[in-house]
Design a protein around this motif. Sequence first.
Motif, PDB file in Angstrom:
ATOM      1  N   ALA A 239       0.711  -1.249  -0.226  1.00  0.00           N
ATOM      2  CA  ALA A 239      -0.049   0.075  -0.030  1.00  0.00           C
ATOM      3  C   ALA A 239       0.831   1.340   0.224  1.00  0.00           C
ATOM      4  CB  ALA A 239      -1.082  -0.147   1.306  1.00  0.00           C
ATOM      5  N   TYR A 240       2.099   0.999   0.104  1.00  0.00           N
ATOM      6  CA  TYR A 240       2.927   2.102   0.578  1.00  0.00           C
ATOM      7  C   TYR A 240       4.144   2.272  -0.426  1.00  0.00           C
ATOM      8  CZ  TYR A 240       0.364   1.290   4.668  1.00  0.00           C
ATOM      9  OH  TYR A 240      -0.607   1.066   5.582  1.00  0.00           O
ATOM     10  N   VAL A 241       3.875   1.809  -1.480  1.00  0.00           N
ATOM     11  CA  VAL A 241       4.795   2.191  -2.793  1.00  0.00           C
ATOM     12  C   VAL A 241       4.018   2.472  -3.837  1.00  0.00           C
ATOM     13  CG1 VAL A 241       6.442   0.231  -1.640  1.00  0.00           C
ATOM     14  CG2 VAL A 241       5.076  -0.313  -3.456  1.00  0.00           C
ATOM     15  N   THR A 242       4.943   2.642  -5.064  1.00  0.00           N
ATOM     16  CA  THR A 242       4.185   3.149  -6.373  1.00  0.00           C
ATOM     17  C   THR A 242       4.727   1.879  -7.271  1.00  0.00           C
ATOM     18  OG1 THR A 242       4.370   5.411  -5.750  1.00  0.00           O
ATOM     19  CG2 THR A 242       4.139   4.831  -8.343  1.00  0.00           C
ATOM     20  N   ALA A 243       3.670   1.231  -7.534  1.00  0.00           N
ATOM     21  CA  ALA A 243       3.714   0.027  -8.679  1.00  0.00           C
ATOM     22  C   ALA A 243       3.615   0.754 -10.218  1.00  0.00           C
ATOM     23  CB  ALA A 243       2.786  -0.901  -8.591  1.00  0.00           C
ATOM     24  N   VAL A 244       4.589   0.285 -10.885  1.00  0.00           N
ATOM     25  CA  VAL A 244       4.744   0.879 -12.330  1.00  0.00           C
ATOM     26  C   VAL A 244       4.633  -0.414 -13.180  1.00  0.00           C
ATOM     27  CG1 VAL A 244       6.093   2.106 -13.686  1.00  0.00           C
ATOM     28  CG2 VAL A 244       6.198   2.743 -11.423  1.00  0.00           C
ATOM     29  N   GLY A 245       3.688  -0.339 -14.442  1.00  0.00           N
ATOM     30  CA  GLY A 245       3.467  -1.025 -15.378  1.00  0.00           C
ATOM     31  C   GLY A 245       4.096  -0.616 -16.528  1.00  0.00           C
TER      32      GLY A 245
ATOM     33  N   ILE B  11      -3.025  -2.626  -8.681  1.00  0.00           N
ATOM     34  CA  ILE B  11      -1.895  -2.196  -9.224  1.00  0.00           C
ATOM     35  C   ILE B  11      -2.095  -2.407 -10.696  1.00  0.00           C
ATOM     36  CG2 ILE B  11      -0.435  -2.556  -7.169  1.00  0.00           C
ATOM     37  CD1 ILE B  11       0.775  -5.153  -8.710  1.00  0.00           C
ATOM     38  N   PRO B  12      -1.269  -1.631 -11.379  1.00  0.00           N
ATOM     39  CA  PRO B  12      -0.063  -0.830 -11.123  1.00  0.00           C
ATOM     40  C   PRO B  12      -0.784   0.553 -10.955  1.00  0.00           C
ATOM     41  CG  PRO B  12      -0.320  -0.881 -13.518  1.00  0.00           C
ATOM     42  CD  PRO B  12      -1.011  -1.961 -13.130  1.00  0.00           C
ATOM     43  N   ASP B  13       0.061   1.349 -10.416  1.00  0.00           N
ATOM     44  CA  ASP B  13      -0.737   2.953 -10.262  1.00  0.00           C
ATOM     45  C   ASP B  13      -0.232   3.631 -11.304  1.00  0.00           C
ATOM     46  OD1 ASP B  13      -1.025   2.508  -7.397  1.00  0.00           O
ATOM     47  OD2 ASP B  13       0.860   2.407  -7.143  1.00  0.00           O
ATOM     48  N   VAL B  14       0.909   3.611 -12.291  1.00  0.00           N
ATOM     49  CA  VAL B  14       1.098   4.505 -13.267  1.00  0.00           C
ATOM     50  C   VAL B  14       1.961   3.432 -14.210  1.00  0.00           C
ATOM     51  CG1 VAL B  14       1.176   6.556 -12.123  1.00  0.00           C
ATOM     52  CG2 VAL B  14       3.234   5.132 -12.249  1.00  0.00           C
ATOM     53  N   SER B  15       2.282   3.816 -15.193  1.00  0.00           N
ATOM     54  CA  SER B  15       3.290   3.099 -16.225  1.00  0.00           C
ATOM     55  C   SER B  15       4.314   4.001 -17.000  1.00  0.00           C
ATOM     56  CB  SER B  15       2.311   2.241 -17.111  1.00  0.00           C
ATOM     57  OG  SER B  15       1.531   3.181 -17.960  1.00  0.00           O
ATOM     58  N   ALA B  16       4.921   3.312 -17.901  1.00  0.00           N
ATOM     59  CA  ALA B  16       5.942   3.978 -18.742  1.00  0.00           C
ATOM     60  C   ALA B  16       6.392   2.949 -19.698  1.00  0.00           C
ATOM     61  CB  ALA B  16       7.208   4.446 -17.953  1.00  0.00           C
ATOM     62  N   LEU B  17       6.902   3.651 -20.875  1.00  0.00           N
ATOM     63  CA  LEU B  17       7.662   2.679 -21.796  1.00  0.00           C
ATOM     64  C   LEU B  17       8.309   1.638 -21.337  1.00  0.00           C
ATOM     65  CD1 LEU B  17       8.690   5.564 -24.503  1.00  0.00           C
ATOM     66  CD2 LEU B  17       6.871   3.761 -24.736  1.00  0.00           C
ATOM     67  N   GLY B  18       8.248   0.599 -21.691  1.00  0.00           N
ATOM     68  CA  GLY B  18       9.196  -0.564 -21.256  1.00  0.00           C
ATOM     69  C   GLY B  18       9.172  -1.671 -22.251  1.00  0.00           C
TER      70      GLY B  18
ATOM     71  N   PRO C 298      10.525  17.370  -1.065  1.00  0.00           N
ATOM     72  CA  PRO C 298      10.487  16.451  -2.067  1.00  0.00           C
ATOM     73  C   PRO C 298       8.999  15.694  -1.910  1.00  0.00           C
ATOM     74  CG  PRO C 298      11.806  15.652  -0.448  1.00  0.00           C
ATOM     75  CD  PRO C 298      11.574  17.016   0.067  1.00  0.00           C
ATOM     76  N   LEU C 299       8.650  15.037  -3.013  1.00  0.00           N
ATOM     77  CA  LEU C 299       7.356  14.405  -2.914  1.00  0.00           C
ATOM     78  C   LEU C 299       6.906  13.346  -2.078  1.00  0.00           C
ATOM     79  CD1 LEU C 299       6.873  14.080  -6.859  1.00  0.00           C
ATOM     80  CD2 LEU C 299       5.413  15.632  -5.352  1.00  0.00           C
ATOM     81  N   GLY C 300       7.930  12.562  -1.713  1.00  0.00           N
ATOM     82  CA  GLY C 300       7.862  11.376  -0.605  1.00  0.00           C
ATOM     83  C   GLY C 300       7.113  10.194  -1.333  1.00  0.00           C
ATOM     84  N   PHE C 301       5.871   9.839  -0.475  1.00  0.00           N
ATOM     85  CA  PHE C 301       5.107   8.642  -0.906  1.00  0.00           C
ATOM     86  C   PHE C 301       4.340   9.351  -2.005  1.00  0.00           C
ATOM     87  CE2 PHE C 301       0.954   6.593  -0.424  1.00  0.00           C
ATOM     88  CZ  PHE C 301       1.647   5.254  -1.083  1.00  0.00           C
ATOM     89  N   LEU C 302       4.420   8.636  -3.207  1.00  0.00           N
ATOM     90  CA  LEU C 302       3.776   9.544  -4.385  1.00  0.00           C
ATOM     91  C   LEU C 302       2.241   9.158  -4.451  1.00  0.00           C
ATOM     92  CD1 LEU C 302       6.516   8.240  -6.815  1.00  0.00           C
ATOM     93  CD2 LEU C 302       6.146  10.658  -5.823  1.00  0.00           C
ATOM     94  N   ASN C 303       1.933   8.273  -4.045  1.00  0.00           N
ATOM     95  CA  ASN C 303       0.299   7.774  -4.711  1.00  0.00           C
ATOM     96  C   ASN C 303      -0.714   8.815  -4.484  1.00  0.00           C
ATOM     97  OD1 ASN C 303       1.935   5.552  -5.520  1.00  0.00           O
ATOM     98  ND2 ASN C 303       0.696   4.005  -4.429  1.00  0.00           N
ATOM     99  N   PRO C 304      -1.001   9.287  -3.114  1.00  0.00           N
ATOM    100  CA  PRO C 304      -2.113  10.402  -3.169  1.00  0.00           C
ATOM    101  C   PRO C 304      -1.756  11.386  -4.022  1.00  0.00           C
ATOM    102  CG  PRO C 304      -1.350   9.614  -0.747  1.00  0.00           C
ATOM    103  CD  PRO C 304      -0.461   9.093  -1.851  1.00  0.00           C
ATOM    104  N   PHE C 305      -0.573  11.861  -4.368  1.00  0.00           N
ATOM    105  CA  PHE C 305      -0.308  13.084  -5.365  1.00  0.00           C
ATOM    106  C   PHE C 305      -0.619  12.546  -6.635  1.00  0.00           C
ATOM    107  CE2 PHE C 305       2.759  14.496  -8.461  1.00  0.00           C
ATOM    108  CZ  PHE C 305       2.420  15.625  -8.597  1.00  0.00           C
ATOM    109  N   LEU C 306      -0.320  11.347  -7.141  1.00  0.00           N
ATOM    110  CA  LEU C 306      -0.344  10.861  -8.364  1.00  0.00           C
ATOM    111  C   LEU C 306      -2.047  10.713  -8.821  1.00  0.00           C
ATOM    112  CD1 LEU C 306       2.408   8.401  -8.638  1.00  0.00           C
ATOM    113  CD2 LEU C 306       2.398  10.661  -9.771  1.00  0.00           C
ATOM    114  N   TYR C 307      -2.608  10.270  -7.672  1.00  0.00           N
ATOM    115  CA  TYR C 307      -4.122  10.076  -7.938  1.00  0.00           C
ATOM    116  C   TYR C 307      -5.084  11.085  -8.045  1.00  0.00           C
ATOM    117  CZ  TYR C 307      -3.666   4.949  -8.067  1.00  0.00           C
ATOM    118  OH  TYR C 307      -3.412   3.681  -8.549  1.00  0.00           O
TER     119      TYR C 307
ATOM    120  N   GLY D  29      -2.369   1.324 -15.207  1.00  0.00           N
ATOM    121  CA  GLY D  29      -2.692   2.209 -14.084  1.00  0.00           C
ATOM    122  C   GLY D  29      -3.083   3.441 -14.685  1.00  0.00           C
ATOM    123  N   LEU D  30      -2.775   4.669 -14.042  1.00  0.00           N
ATOM    124  CA  LEU D  30      -3.299   6.149 -14.330  1.00  0.00           C
ATOM    125  C   LEU D  30      -2.710   6.465 -16.064  1.00  0.00           C
ATOM    126  CD1 LEU D  30      -2.509   7.744 -11.180  1.00  0.00           C
ATOM    127  CD2 LEU D  30      -4.868   7.248 -12.082  1.00  0.00           C
ATOM    128  N   GLY D  31      -1.744   5.876 -16.285  1.00  0.00           N
ATOM    129  CA  GLY D  31      -0.819   5.886 -17.873  1.00  0.00           C
ATOM    130  C   GLY D  31       0.411   6.353 -17.537  1.00  0.00           C
TER     131      GLY D  31
END
Length: 563
Positions: free
Chosen positions: A380-386, A447-454, A497-506, A547-549
Amino acid sequence: KEYCLVLILFVACVFAQPSRLFIDSTESLSLPPNWARLPSSSLPEKINLIIALKQRNLDRLEKIFWDVSQPSSPSYGKHLSLNQIRDLIAPSQETIIRVLGFLKSFGIDNIILGATHDYLRVEMSQDIASKIFGLEFHSFVHQSGHIISTSLGPYSLPENIANDVQLVSGLIGFPDIERIIKSKPVPASPLDEDREINPSIIRNRYNISQDTICTNPKSSQAVVAFMGQYYNATDLALFSRDYISYAPAQTVAQVFGYNNPDQAGSLASLGVEYLMAIAPNATTSFYSFPSADLINDLLNWTMTVASQTNPPLVHTVTYGTQVTYPTEQQQSRLETEFQILGARGLSVLVSSGDVGSGCLGFQSKDCTCTFYPSYPAVSAYVTAVGATKFTQGNTGPEEATTNFGSGGGFYPSIALQAYQKSAINNYLGIQENPPPSCAYDPSGRAIPDVSALGDDHYQVIINGSVTAIGGTEAATTTFAGVITLLNDNLLNHKKSPLGFLNPFLYEAMDQKGAFYDVTVGNNVVESCCVYSEGGFECAVGWDPVTGLGTPNFPVLRDFSLQF
């Protein structure tokens, strides 16, 4: 007769063994596949353990964690120092003295108390460990020929000490030899220039201008390596020369743990090269924990970072496990350690895995398939990336990867988080071709929360040669670099700094253009579920594939300055 009775009771009290309590589990481990027990045992001289002491004030820690992590909170960004964390969660001095005294009674003197005062690093022989923890060690051989001495557990301690200890890391378990073999240096792969992915292509896609590099001396980031993964400084120098012309040549500032440059691996090489390419000029560190026991290494890494005075602000973790999840106590401790890192102002990004929905072919009497998302991405406390790929060539819109499945789904052992409920409820209302309802639990962490090219076309230099590789590990490294750039801009504006990202990202999801929404593709595992879908489909908004994109840097940068 009374005299005899008193004497008998006295002798019984003197020689009675103190009652013991099992720690973490009452069951022995099952012998993993491809391992066999040897008839004789050869005990190594020493083993290194981490004794995790029970922490205090975890309810207060959780409240502080959310207060400093939610943009709407008056305490947003007011992160804690090492000393503040220690004063909050460390057990009492009496507890520490009692456990230290117990260990020293066995003649152990190589004991280090962690800076957070909630764990001990201890070196001892397996013979002494057998006596302390009430277990047996044996020699085991893997089909590859690798021999180790370990225990199947369970382990226990005298009741008065057991009440002070949450778990012991490094005592039982087996290394994941198969993953070590798979992660050895890879030969150069054929390069497809029409689909090549390099730092400039990534930065152009996410609107990071050529002159955007880190300029604040406090900007920092780290690659976290497990499974015997190492990097080579010569490879990094070549990569900087050939692919990072927009920034000065760079070196890794510090290595925590062990690095063997002669055994450079694909994941570590990709991580170091691309993290420093997306966010050049930030102070970059490398953490290496090569035991190949992922859960124990995660515990080691989180405790190491939590004990540092000025740890890197962004960490990219590109490893995970499915089906073989942590025990209840291991998961509980790791969740707390991730909270500690977030409360310190650190961002932890974890790859969501490369096996799609996690439909691994296991069936139960009630369901034709079951999905297993990747841990620790489901924390719950990390940011998952697809991961995504370009729809065509190496420019333009993106879709879900097809060479491998972008990991995603729902983890029932951790509840769906408040910061993502609205986005997930929207998806559940519009999803097409859903998997059987028995295959996943939509009330779990999504999950994931977000993604990027991979996609499998990242140009990486390994042992002096360019090879094309990819995976959610590539996507995670890229997104982590974007976060470092956001932090750099915040620091230059005298902000935290942003710290834990997910509340900010959503929250950023509601900002027009903050993410490139990925609506094409899926993470279906073919032929997994009988008569139904073996995964999830992309959709408008959040989905369990991407995720969110993917990030649009200028919009996220401007949005982050609003808080």
